[in-house]
Design an enzyme around this catalytic site. Structure first.
Site, PDB file in Angstrom:
ATOM      1  N   SER A 140       6.439 -11.549  -3.236  1.00 39.93           N
ATOM      2  CA  SER A 140       4.766 -12.075  -2.500  1.00 39.93           C
ATOM      3  C   SER A 140       4.665 -13.454  -2.772  1.00 39.93           C
ATOM      4  O   SER A 140       5.541 -14.237  -2.781  1.00 39.93           O
ATOM      5  CB  SER A 140       3.789 -11.286  -3.234  1.00 39.93           C
ATOM      6  OG  SER A 140       2.616 -11.316  -2.411  1.00 39.93           O
ATOM      7  N   HIS A 159       5.450 -10.283   1.486  1.00 34.33           N
ATOM      8  CA  HIS A 159       4.040 -10.479   2.017  1.00 34.33           C
ATOM      9  C   HIS A 159       3.949 -11.488   2.938  1.00 34.33           C
ATOM     10  O   HIS A 159       3.838 -12.688   2.174  1.00 34.33           O
ATOM     11  CB  HIS A 159       3.081 -10.132   0.997  1.00 34.33           C
ATOM     12  CG  HIS A 159       3.155  -8.702   0.002  1.00 34.33           C
ATOM     13  ND1 HIS A 159       2.573  -8.684  -0.962  1.00 34.33           N
ATOM     14  CD2 HIS A 159       3.850  -7.620   0.546  1.00 34.33           C
ATOM     15  CE1 HIS A 159       2.655  -7.207  -1.311  1.00 34.33           C
ATOM     16  NE2 HIS A 159       3.568  -6.766  -0.356  1.00 34.33           N
ATOM     17  N   ASP A 172       2.159  -4.125  -5.637  1.00 33.45           N
ATOM     18  CA  ASP A 172       2.971  -3.449  -4.738  1.00 33.45           C
ATOM     19  C   ASP A 172       4.398  -3.572  -5.330  1.00 33.45           C
ATOM     20  O   ASP A 172       5.045  -4.511  -5.880  1.00 33.45           O
ATOM     21  CB  ASP A 172       3.013  -4.301  -3.423  1.00 33.45           C
ATOM     22  CG  ASP A 172       3.812  -3.508  -2.372  1.00 33.45           C
ATOM     23  OD1 ASP A 172       4.205  -2.282  -2.771  1.00 33.45           O
ATOM     24  OD2 ASP A 172       4.217  -4.058  -1.276  1.00 33.45           O
TER      25      ASP A 172
END
Length: 1024
Positions: free
Chosen positions: A75, A103, A193
């Site tokens: 991310s 992401h 996540d």
């Protein structure tokens, strides 16, 4: 799969790593995605697009047994780490494919493929729906897209409304599809996540790598995975690339030589090495893994050997022999903790709707509901059952005790379950409503609330060796048997049957069934794998009990006669055999069947009416009926079942070879008192025939001769003698029969007593196991309480503050040593009302202050004095329990006497300085570094004829309104602070409102201060 085992539907298949089948959830290979996907490099004619349209063939997909799949999740701040990994990663001969998920914003064009292409040694392209994974390629997931891998094919779908779950989605898919050949890599990111997906890879036997948080721009994501306990290596990006090369190449070689099944079985040397490993595990941890599924065992061995960088099984055996720590790690690796909250939610909803209400009705007398969860792992399933039971009790308004016994052989799993602490990723399947009702937020996640935890008892138990629990209403054993050999599975079913109450329920996983034990359990629902205990005529053959039965020292004599068949082992079988003999001689002929028309017992010789048929053996009544009997028998049974009445049929013709018989049928339904099952008693009897008329011998009278009379008398005498002999024989036979019946009755009583003792022994074993489990749980909690109490006591003793904890009734519960000195309390004051204590403080309104704390749930702080006029700051804080309930107040005193006295001295000094300034005739002002007026005396305000309230915080130059000719004053003043110089007798010409043009003499000094971060300026003005 067994013939009688139902095959799950595609949507019901387990996502367990040891399942052979994997579901694509209805997505067909080559099916176009529901959203527009980026075009792969190479244009429409590219190979990727051709695969998307036509779908991959078997030859296009690399076999799973030959390819590793590496999933990389990142991310914020993860791009640099990904570039470094791609730059350093040079795959060896082992087949490796890489899937990257980051992401990204959906509305912003991503250049991730272009960026990675510049540094990667492998081709990089966008992932497309239906694309076959090829070794030596890197696939990048499009923004806001979830990637699933099924049988080596990429399946794409739009990300749902829960943002930031794409990484875990990919990792879970890799765990399902690649299993032990899945590798999860988590890099920099500012969310949690990926943790849940990495746990799935870890459980499946794959490898998990995390970026060292010290090298990550945003360490939250890798740190979350590390805290979840599923990471095998924590490395920098460069070392991650090198580790991938080693792990994939070495694991591939080890897998080919060890984990891949060998035709004809493993070699003798390998079998000996495996036996040594099993023996080491059994000696160290008391668990025999030799009959666990060998595919699972081999995968775990490959994983540990790859992590230990050992290629030969013999070398790994030597490592185990000299390292207890490695044995413990291998043991923990063997235990597959596949569980989560409300796994397969529809199954739990079925339990709540169809199963639990019946169990609740059976406990209207207030007896406790008992549930057993063998193989509970880390406790998520146990707490899920507790939650749905609690919900049902609250809906019905019933108060029924609930006991959920949860057992496992993993010590670490049991500790986690007992703690009841779970991460945010662990509770992802729990609805927000349940999360708020049954959990409370902690610093690192969520904790199960006390009412649910009180239902659950966790203990270590080997379900294959230790005694089972008894009188259980529900057994939830999901995804345990799929790891056991068929023999161990056959051993478990009788244990579960014994543990359940009559009509109790068995809840299995999607990939499990009762196998060949359909006589012990009745299927309730095929989809959700729910079974009900049957009432059977034979006792459950439990191996853990049979091992303790006495064994005769020698076989019976060869000439001994017995009516008991050789395969009868238990006392109850002897009783049934005796009943069979008596009924076969003196009772009606028939059979006892259950509701499925399976024969439970034969009564007498039924061969004229029932006979086995060629083919697979069956005891079904309808399959064994002889020719001519089936139509009437089936109609009679159907009528008896539908109307629940006795049904008779007369004069039914039955054929047995060349012989034709006429038979009467009697079907009687029997309701079980203890269960809901129905049984039927089928009786057969020869049909009554009318007596044939006697034939006339003729009308001619035969004249008897003397010889005939003599013969008649001799015949009569012979008949009398024979009748006497028969009567004597019958009398003797009756006496022998009576003696035999007495002996048989005594034998039955002895057998019954023996069976009762055996049953009592079994119940004692189960009770002892239950007591041991409860004792272990209580002992564990006692140790935790002792540790917490010791920590709390040391904390209290080290706190140098007066602290008193009061209950809701304002009675003293606990206080610190400093409180004894300041508040005049002693240890015997615990339990006394605080108002009874002479605290030496002026606290007349303490009850009102505490009431404000209870009402506002906020901290209340006031300043108080003791009898010696010493000042304290008293803080009243709500006392909150772990469930966030208010059960009292915490009173804390902080000594502020020195601060109060220093403030008073400062206030006096300030007032004195202000008085001096106000009484002098010269104008004075105190300025800030930007020359705003902070304070001034009355002479200053009179000189410039400005109101005091308007001059405060105004710039000096705005007040003086200097002309351009006097700008030198501004420059002189502005030069004071940086040069630390003063200004003395500086003359300035200025027009004053009341005087006109005047000359002012100005003196300036800096005021040094050790408290302020900036110096002040003292300005004096004199009119000349």
């Amino acid at each position: 799969m067994k013939e009688n085992e139902p095959r799950p539907a595609p949507s019901e298949r387990s996502n367990d790593p040891d399942r052979v089948e994997n579901s694509t959830e209805g997505v067909t290979r080559g099916e176009p995605a529901t959203q527009a996907q980026p075009v792969a490099r190479g244009g429409p004619a590219s190979k990727a697009e051709a695969a998307t349209k036509a779908g991959p063939t078997a030859s296009d997909v690399m076999p799973k047994t030959e390819m590793f799949v590496v999933g990389i999740g990142a991310s914020a701040g993860g791009l640099d780490a990904m570039q470094e990994i791609m730059r350093q990663f040079r795959p060896s001969s082992a087949a490796v494919a890489v899937i990257v998920v980051q992401h990204l914003e959906a509305h912003r064009k991503s250049e991730l493929v272009t960026v990675l292409e510049r540094v990667a040694a492998m081709p990089v392209q966008w992932a497309e729906n239906g694309m076959a994974i090829e070794p030596g390629h890197v696939y990048v997931a499009p923004p806001k897209t979830c990637v699933r891998v099924s049988e080596g094919v990429l399946l794409l779908q739009p990300a749902d409304e829960r943002a930031g779950t794409e990484i875990s989605f990919l990792f879970r898919a890799l765990a399902d599809d690649a299993r032990e050949r899945a590798v999860g890599v988590i890099l920099s990111g500012n969310s949690a996540d990926g943790s849940a997906g990495l746990q799935a890879i870890h459980r499946a036997g794959g490898l998990v790598l995390a970026q060292d948080p010290a090298t990550a721009a945003f360490p939250v994501m890798p740190q979350s995975a590390i805290d979840a306990g599923c990471v095998d290596r924590v490395l920098s990006p460069t070392r991650i690339a090198r580790e991938l090369e080693k792990l994939t190449s070495e694991s591939a070689e080890i897998w080919r030589r060890i984990a891949t099944p060998v035709p004809g079985g493993a070699s003798g040397t390998e079998q000996e090495q495996l036996a040594t490993i099993f023996r080491l595990l059994a000696t160290r941890r008391g668990v025999d893994f030799s009959e666990y599924k060998q595919s699972t065992i081999r995968r775990r061995l490959v994983r540990r050997m790859a992590l230990a960088k050992i290629r030969e099984l013999a070398d790994y055996v030597r490592l185990l022999q000299r390292s207890r720590d490695e044995v413990d790690q291998l043991y923990e690796s063997m235990l597959i903790n596949v569980t989560e909250f409300f796994r397969d939610p529809e199954s739990f909803e079925f339990l709540r709707r169809e199963v639990l209400p019946g169990i609740l009705r059976a406990h209207e007398d207030g007896s406790p509901i008992r549930v057993w969860v063998p193989g509970c792992s880390t406790g998520e399933e146990t707490y899920s059952l507790g939650i749905i039971i609690r919900e049902l009790l609250e809906e019905t308004g019933r108060i029924v005790p609930v006991q959920i016994f949860s057992t496992d052989i993993g010590d670490a799993a049991i500790r986690t379950a007992r703690a009841g602490l779970y991460s945010v990723a662990d509770v992802a399947n729990v609805s927000p409503e349940r999360l708020g009702r049954f959990f409370f937020r902690t610093e690192h996640g969520y904790s199960v609330q006390k009412p649910i935890r009180d239902m659950c008892v966790f203990a270590r138990q080997n379900v294959l060796k230790d005694s089972p629990f008894s009188r259980v209403d529900l057994i939830s054993c999901r995804n345990l048997m799929i790891y056991l050999s068929p023999r161990l599975q056959r051993k478990l079913m009788p244990m579960f049957h014994y543990a359940l109450v009559p009509d109790g329920y068995l809840f299995l996983g999607n990939s499990e069934s009762v196998g060949g034990h359909v006589d012990l359990f009745r299927l309730i629902d095929r989809r959700f794998r729910v079974y009900s205990r049957r009432s059977v005529s034979r006792r459950a053959n439990l191996e853990f009990m049979r091992a303790h039965l006495p064994v005769p020292e020698s076989p019976p004599p060869a000439n001994a006669t017995s009516l008991m068949p050789d395969d009868l082992k238990e006392p109850s079988d002897i009783i049934r055999e005796a009943d069979r003999v008596v009924l076969s001689r003196h009772g009606p002929i028939g059979a006892l069947v259950n509701d499925d028309l399976d024969i439970l017992q034969f009564r007498g010789d039924v061969s004229p009416y029932l006979a086995p048929v060629p083919g697979r053996a069956s005891l079904n009544l309808m399959k064994m009926a002889r020719e001519g009997l089936l139509p009437e028998l089936e109609a009679a049974v159907r009528e008896a079942r539908e109307q629940n009445v006795r049904v008779q049929r007369t004069g039914v013709a039955v054929s047995q070879g060349d012989v034709l018989r006429s038979v009467d049928i009697d079907v009687t339904p029997i309701a079980s008192v203890r269960t809901k099952e129905r049984f039927f008693l089928i009786l057969f009897s020869p049909a009554a025939k009318p007596a044939a008329p006697a034939e006339e011998a003729g009308t001619t009278r035969v004249v008897a001769t003397p010889q005939v009379e003599q013969l008649r008398r001799e015949l009569q005498a012979t008949r009398s003698y024979l009748q006497s002999t028969i009567e004597k024989h019958e009398t003797t036979n009756q006496e022998l029969r009576a003696a035999n019946e007495e002996i048989q009755s005594s034998n039955e009583e002895l057998q019954s007593t023996n069976e009762e003792l055996e049953t009592a022994k079994e119940e004692l074993q189960s009770t002892n196991e239950e007591l041991t489990t409860v004792n272990e749980e209580l002992h564990s909690r006692q140790l935790e309480m002792m540790q917490l109490n010791n920590d709390l006591q040391n904390l209290i003793n080290s706190v140098h503050l007066p602290i008193v904890i009061l209950g809701q009734d304002l009675r003293i519960r606990r206080f610190t040593p400093m409180a004894q000195k300041i508040l005049n309390v002693i240890p015997t004051d615990v339990g006394r009302p605080f108002s009874d204590i002479n605290t030496r403080l002026n606290l007349p309104n303490l009850p009102e202050l505490i009431a404000e704390v209870f009402e506002s749930l906020t901290i209340n702080e006031v300043e108080v004095q003791d009898v010696r006029d010493r000042w304290y700051s008293m803080r009243l804080r709500p006392y909150k329990t772990a469930e966030n309930k208010i059960e009292g107040v915490v009173l804390t005193l902080i000594d502020i006497d020195e601060m109060k006295r220093a403030m008073a001295a400062l206030e006096a000094a300030r007032n004195l300085a202000q008085a001096v300034l106000d009484t002098t005739r010269e104008a004075f002002a105190v300025l800030t570094p930007d020359f705003r007026i902070q304070n001034a005396n009355e002479a200053f305000y009179r000189l410039f004829e400005i109101p005091k309230e308007r001059a405060q915080e105004q710039a000096l130059f705005d007040v003086l309104k200097l002309s351009d000719k006097t700008q030198g004053l501004r420059q002189a003043l502005e030069g004071i602070l940086p040069t630390h110089m003063s200004l003395t007798e500086h003359k300035v010409r200025i027009d004053l409102p009341s005087v006109g043009a005047s000359t002012l003499v100005i003196n300036v000094r800096q005021i040094a201060s050790g408290v302020r971060t900036y110096p002040l300026v003292l300005l004096s003005v004199r009119l000349v």
